[in-house]
Design a protein around this motif. Structure first.
Motif, mmCIF file in Angstrom:
data_model
loop_
_atom_site.group_PDB
_atom_site.id
_atom_site.type_symbol
_atom_site.label_atom_id
_atom_site.label_comp_id
_atom_site.label_asym_id
_atom_site.label_seq_id
_atom_site.Cartn_x
_atom_site.Cartn_y
_atom_site.Cartn_z
ATOM 1 N N VAL A 113 0.808 -1.224 0.000
ATOM 2 C CA VAL A 113 0.000 0.000 0.000
ATOM 3 C C VAL A 113 0.844 1.278 0.000
ATOM 4 O O VAL A 113 0.334 2.352 -0.330
ATOM 5 N N THR A 114 2.124 1.168 0.362
ATOM 6 C CA THR A 114 2.972 2.369 0.418
ATOM 7 C C THR A 114 4.264 2.199 -0.365
ATOM 8 O O THR A 114 4.617 3.056 -1.181
ATOM 9 N N GLY A 115 4.987 1.115 -0.119
ATOM 10 C CA GLY A 115 6.313 0.944 -0.706
ATOM 11 C C GLY A 115 6.313 0.900 -2.219
ATOM 12 O O GLY A 115 6.935 1.734 -2.887
ATOM 13 N N ILE A 116 5.604 -0.075 -2.792
ATOM 14 C CA ILE A 116 5.599 -0.231 -4.252
ATOM 15 C C ILE A 116 4.963 0.968 -4.952
ATOM 16 O O ILE A 116 5.497 1.456 -5.960
ATOM 17 N N PRO A 117 3.813 1.507 -4.479
ATOM 18 C CA PRO A 117 3.242 2.689 -5.154
ATOM 19 C C PRO A 117 4.193 3.883 -5.201
ATOM 20 O O PRO A 117 4.302 4.551 -6.242
ATOM 21 N N LEU A 118 4.899 4.157 -4.099
ATOM 22 C CA LEU A 118 5.822 5.292 -4.095
ATOM 23 C C LEU A 118 7.056 5.007 -4.944
ATOM 24 O O LEU A 118 7.581 5.900 -5.614
ATOM 25 N N PHE A 119 7.524 3.765 -4.915
ATOM 26 C CA PHE A 119 8.663 3.377 -5.751
ATOM 27 C C PHE A 119 8.309 3.546 -7.221
ATOM 28 O O PHE A 119 9.101 4.089 -8.012
ATOM 29 N N PHE A 120 7.128 3.103 -7.614
ATOM 30 C CA PHE A 120 6.653 3.230 -8.993
ATOM 31 C C PHE A 120 6.503 4.692 -9.367
ATOM 32 O O PHE A 120 6.909 5.121 -10.467
ATOM 33 N N LEU A 121 5.935 5.492 -8.461
ATOM 34 C CA LEU A 121 5.716 6.915 -8.749
ATOM 35 C C LEU A 121 7.032 7.633 -9.019
ATOM 36 O O LEU A 121 7.166 8.352 -10.026
ATOM 37 N N GLU A 122 8.009 7.459 -8.138
ATOM 38 C CA GLU A 122 9.283 8.173 -8.309
ATOM 39 C C GLU A 122 10.033 7.699 -9.549
ATOM 40 O O GLU A 122 10.612 8.510 -10.274
ATOM 41 N N SER A 123 10.040 6.404 -9.787
ATOM 42 C CA SER A 123 10.756 5.879 -10.957
ATOM 43 C C SER A 123 10.137 6.384 -12.248
ATOM 44 O O SER A 123 10.849 6.787 -13.174
ATOM 45 N N ALA A 124 8.809 6.368 -12.333
ATOM 46 C CA ALA A 124 8.132 6.846 -13.539
ATOM 47 C C ALA A 124 8.338 8.341 -13.729
ATOM 48 O O ALA A 124 8.497 8.835 -14.855
ATOM 49 N N PHE A 125 8.359 9.080 -12.632
ATOM 50 C CA PHE A 125 8.550 10.535 -12.672
ATOM 51 C C PHE A 125 9.894 10.875 -13.304
ATOM 52 O O PHE A 125 9.988 11.752 -14.176
ATOM 53 N N GLY A 126 10.954 10.184 -12.870
ATOM 54 C CA GLY A 126 12.280 10.447 -13.411
ATOM 55 C C GLY A 126 12.444 9.964 -14.838
ATOM 56 O O GLY A 126 13.080 10.637 -15.659
ATOM 57 N N GLN A 127 11.880 8.794 -15.158
ATOM 58 C CA GLN A 127 12.040 8.245 -16.508
ATOM 59 C C GLN A 127 11.317 9.088 -17.547
ATOM 60 O O GLN A 127 11.801 9.255 -18.676
ATOM 61 N N TRP A 134 14.880 10.029 -1.488
ATOM 62 C CA TRP A 134 16.275 10.458 -1.538
ATOM 63 C C TRP A 134 16.635 11.078 -2.896
ATOM 64 O O TRP A 134 17.674 11.718 -3.016
ATOM 65 N N GLY A 135 15.819 10.836 -3.903
ATOM 66 C CA GLY A 135 16.124 11.320 -5.251
ATOM 67 C C GLY A 135 16.841 10.298 -6.108
ATOM 68 O O GLY A 135 17.000 10.507 -7.315
ATOM 69 N N GLY A 136 17.270 9.194 -5.502
ATOM 70 C CA GLY A 136 18.030 8.195 -6.250
ATOM 71 C C GLY A 136 17.194 7.427 -7.253
ATOM 72 O O GLY A 136 17.664 7.091 -8.346
ATOM 73 N N LEU A 137 15.943 7.131 -6.899
ATOM 74 C CA LEU A 137 15.077 6.391 -7.821
ATOM 75 C C LEU A 137 14.835 7.198 -9.089
ATOM 76 O O LEU A 137 14.863 6.660 -10.201
ATOM 77 N N MET A 138 14.588 8.493 -8.933
ATOM 78 C CA MET A 138 14.390 9.362 -10.096
ATOM 79 C C MET A 138 15.662 9.428 -10.936
ATOM 80 O O MET A 138 15.620 9.360 -12.174
ATOM 81 N N GLN A 196 15.305 13.477 -16.195
ATOM 82 C CA GLN A 196 15.961 14.519 -15.420
ATOM 83 C C GLN A 196 16.140 14.041 -13.979
ATOM 84 O O GLN A 196 15.481 13.113 -13.525
ATOM 85 N N GLY A 197 17.057 14.710 -13.268
ATOM 86 C CA GLY A 197 17.309 14.385 -11.880
ATOM 87 C C GLY A 197 16.252 14.958 -10.954
ATOM 88 O O GLY A 197 15.271 15.559 -11.404
ATOM 89 N N PRO A 198 16.429 14.813 -9.627
ATOM 90 C CA PRO A 198 15.384 15.190 -8.666
ATOM 91 C C PRO A 198 15.087 16.679 -8.561
ATOM 92 O O PRO A 198 14.082 17.053 -7.953
ATOM 93 N N ILE A 199 15.920 17.539 -9.118
ATOM 94 C CA ILE A 199 15.620 18.982 -9.100
ATOM 95 C C ILE A 199 14.840 19.379 -10.339
ATOM 96 O O ILE A 199 13.778 20.006 -10.263
ATOM 97 N N ASN A 200 15.330 18.992 -11.500
ATOM 98 C CA ASN A 200 14.672 19.405 -12.746
ATOM 99 C C ASN A 200 13.338 18.715 -12.987
ATOM 100 O O ASN A 200 12.544 19.192 -13.802
ATOM 101 N N VAL A 201 13.060 17.591 -12.308
ATOM 102 C CA VAL A 201 11.745 16.971 -12.498
ATOM 103 C C VAL A 201 10.638 17.899 -12.017
ATOM 104 O O VAL A 201 9.479 17.773 -12.447
ATOM 105 N N TRP A 202 10.987 18.861 -11.142
ATOM 106 C CA TRP A 202 9.963 19.754 -10.614
ATOM 107 C C TRP A 202 9.662 20.917 -11.552
ATOM 108 O O TRP A 202 8.984 21.888 -11.158
#
Length: 633
Positions: free
Chosen positions: A83-97, A315-319, A101-107
């Motif tokens: 309910v938390t781990g996989i959804p957030l992992f998927f969200l951050e990975s998809a956001f970066g892909q 942490w920004g690493g997944l993105m 861009q890295g964790p600053i420019n994705v915004w």
């Protein structure tokens, strides 16, 4: 996935002026000829596994499982993973892909919250300082294991009078204390045994030899040079592995991400053959499991916290790592593979740890709970002590600390890559052709910043940073991240972005992810954050309290991470044009630079939206308020 031949790549290369100054660390076969891509899918998967599987999987999860009901703990743990781990992992990975861009420019998607990305980078910077020191500890112990006799196997000339190989006790015989009584002597009734507090050789070796630990944070003392040299060697190893960015680190992880599993299996096989191993496993996850623990809220909080931190969310690493994927990579499937592998590693490591701790308890003739520790106590005191009792103890000790070394290096690789990627994305013209120099410079700076952590007060600095920075601060960042993506940028819009990468899915497919992103995950994070703040106690190391100025410095680090969020928002509001409401609306809408990195992936959707964005008066924040109820359909 659509394939592009050599002609397509050369056409793209010469049509894009920015590609003329190609990064020497980018291969001609890469889809993105400006930033580069992973050489293969396995490079990415192993790098993500290496990043997610950290020291916490080995020295934190087994203790939590034992503490919270043994096998019963797996129920809340895997529930929180879903309910938390996989959804957030998927969200951050998809956001970066999506935007590469890295964790600053994705915004660029929500310019108002760009400070969240900066906060993630600051957290990574601070954590990388002490994480490098922990790797140095492992390296020192690995070298120390290469002796004919493990130095912490007995009380040597470095030990003080409080050192003992076995627990010492006095027997109260008719009111008279009989000295030199040991718990191995079973002629004394247990009710009459008075135990004297002593330190094991491994505990004194950790304090007096490895750390040369002082009495507190305010007793800095000189640099411990054997740790400083190990820290230098760690920095050299990290810089060497990242000298070509993901092209070189993606090859190194074939060893560093897989070798720990080999060692865990070897230690497990050896552990289960020892006397007392069954007792250890019973306490970990066997018959001693306590299902009544499931009624305690603390157990669910520990499960959610462990899931959250072990997957390295926030942490920004997944993105960062996902940003080097090909655009049409199936990030959905990858998220499941990495998340489940991470969870399985935690469970497997617990069996290897507790089987040998059970043997140690058998030798000392004490209950298993008396030898169980977590964190530094497990990795550098309890487990080395247990390994010293085995035949050919040097071999097992070298394998164990080499495993800790490789596990730590994988996570450190990603941390340095986050910092490097952010600099390259921010200043491509300056740093693109100087990646190696940037990497070496970052590693050198981290080494210098890490020197206070290898003084005689170093362990207090490590604990201070860990307790203040790598804690609830991450919850603040992730909460704002998920609110920004789901409610301001728009959850439905984000789902359409994902479908551009992995193909269209049915509304039923997205129902669960909408539920998690819009409601379940934010609520769980909010509860954990509130609970963490309400139950916060000043950190200590053992029984040693930190001085007031040390705690104040810890809070300053917290402020230094979070202050970027309002500071960047205020700065952008001041720089924006129009009245205050129009400024806010513009900063809650994606900037013109927000889109897939390569034009061939933008399609009609983003080309049309750029024109439409200039004409419409409502932002996606306003639209989301109107359609939030229909987003579940």
């Amino acid at each position: 996935m659509k394939k592009y031949g050599w002609d397509s790549f050369t056409d793209l290369l010469f049509k894009n002026p920015a590609a003329a100054e190609q990064d020497p660390h980018v291969d001609n076969g890469d889809e993105n000829t400006e930033r580069g891509n992973w050489s293969s899918k396995s490079d990415y998967i192993l790098s993500m596994i290496g990043y997610a599987v950290g020291l916490g999987n080995i020295w934190r999860f087994p203790y939590l499982a034992y503490k919270n009901g043994g096998g019963a703990f797996l129920i809340p743990y895997f529930t929180m993973l879903v309910v938390t781990g996989i959804p957030l992992f998927f969200l951050e990975s998809a956001f970066g892909q999506f935007c590469s861009q890295g964790p600053i420019n994705v915004w660029r998607s929500v310019p108002l919250l760009q400070g969240v990305g900066i906060g993630m980078v600051i957290v990574t910077l601070l954590v990388s300082i002490y994480y490098n020191v922990i790797i140095a500890y492992s390296l020192y112990y690995m070298f120390a294991s290469m002796q004919s006799v493990l130095p912490w196997s007995s009380c040597s000339n470095w030990a003080d009078s409080n050192c003992s190989n076995t627990p010492i006790a006095f027997c109260n015989v008719s009111g008279v204390l009989t000295a030199n009584w040991t718990q191995e002597n079973n002629t004394c009734p247990s009710s009459d045994i008075i135990t004297v507090p002593v330190q094991s050789p491994s505990e004194q070796y950790w304090d007096l030899v490895a750390l040369r630990r002082s009495g507190g944070l305010d007793e800095t003392g000189p640099v411990v040079w054997h740790l400083a040299l190990c820290l230098l060697l760690c920095s050299i190893l990290v810089a060497g592995a990242l000298i070509r960015g993901i092209k070189s680190s993606g090859k190194v992880v074939y060893f560093t991400a897989t070798f720990p599993y080999v060692v865990i299996l070897i230690l497990l096989i050896r552990g289960v053959t020892l006397e007392g191993a069954r007792d250890g496993i019973e306490f970990y996850i066997g018959a001693q499991s306590n299902l009544t623990k499931l009624y305690e809220a603390q157990v669910w909080k520990d499960a959610a916290t462990q899931t959250f931190y072990s997957l390295s969310v926030g942490w920004g690493g997944l993105m960062t790592l996902a940003s080097y994927n090909n655009f049409h990579n199936n990030v959905f499937k990858d998220s499941f593979v990495v998340s489940l592998t991470n969870a399985g590693t935690s469970v497997l490591a617990g069996f290897a740890i507790f089987s040998i701790l059970g043997h140690m308890a058998h030798i000392y003739k004490v209950p298993v709970e008396e030898v169980v520790k977590e964190g530094f106590g497990l990795a550098f005191i309890a487990y080395p002590d247990a390994l010293s009792k085995l035949p050919v103890s040097q071999l097992w000790s070298i394998l164990f600390f080499f495993m800790l070394l490789t596990v730590g290096l994988d996570s450190q690789f990603a941390g340095i890559e986050i910092l490097t990627t952010c600099l390259l994305d921010a200043f491509p013209k300056i740093f693109k052709s100087r990646r190696a120099l940037v990497t070496i410079t970052i590693c050198s700076i981290l080494y210098l910043l890490g020197l206070p952590c290898v003084t005689e007060a170093g362990i207090y600095w490590v604990t201070l940073i860990d307790q203040f920075v790598a804690s609830w601060v991450l919850l603040v960042l992730v909460l704002l991240e998920i609110i920004g993506i789901s409610y301001i940028y728009g959850g439905n819009r984000f789902i359409k972005d994902i479908e551009m990468m992995i193909g269209n899915k049915t509304s039923a497919f997205w129902l669960w992810w909408r539920a998690c992103w819009f409601f379940i995950s934010p609520c769980i994070i909010l509860v954990i954050l509130g609970w963490s703040l309400a139950t916060f106690v000043p950190p200590t190391y053992g029984k040693i309290d930190f001085p007031g100025w040390g705690l104040a410095l810890g809070w300053c680090m917290v402020v230094f991470v979070i202050i970027w969020i309002p500071a960047v928002a205020v700065y952008k509001l001041i720089k924006a044009k129009g009245n205050p409401w129009k400024r806010l609306k513009s900063l809650c809408s994606p900037s013109e630079d927000w889109h897939p990195y390569l034009e061939i992936h933008r399609g009609e959707r983003y080309s049309e939206e750029r024109c439409r964005r200039k004409k419409k008066s409502k932002t996606h924040l306003e639209v989301n308020v109107e359609v939030i109820s229909s987003s579940w359909l």
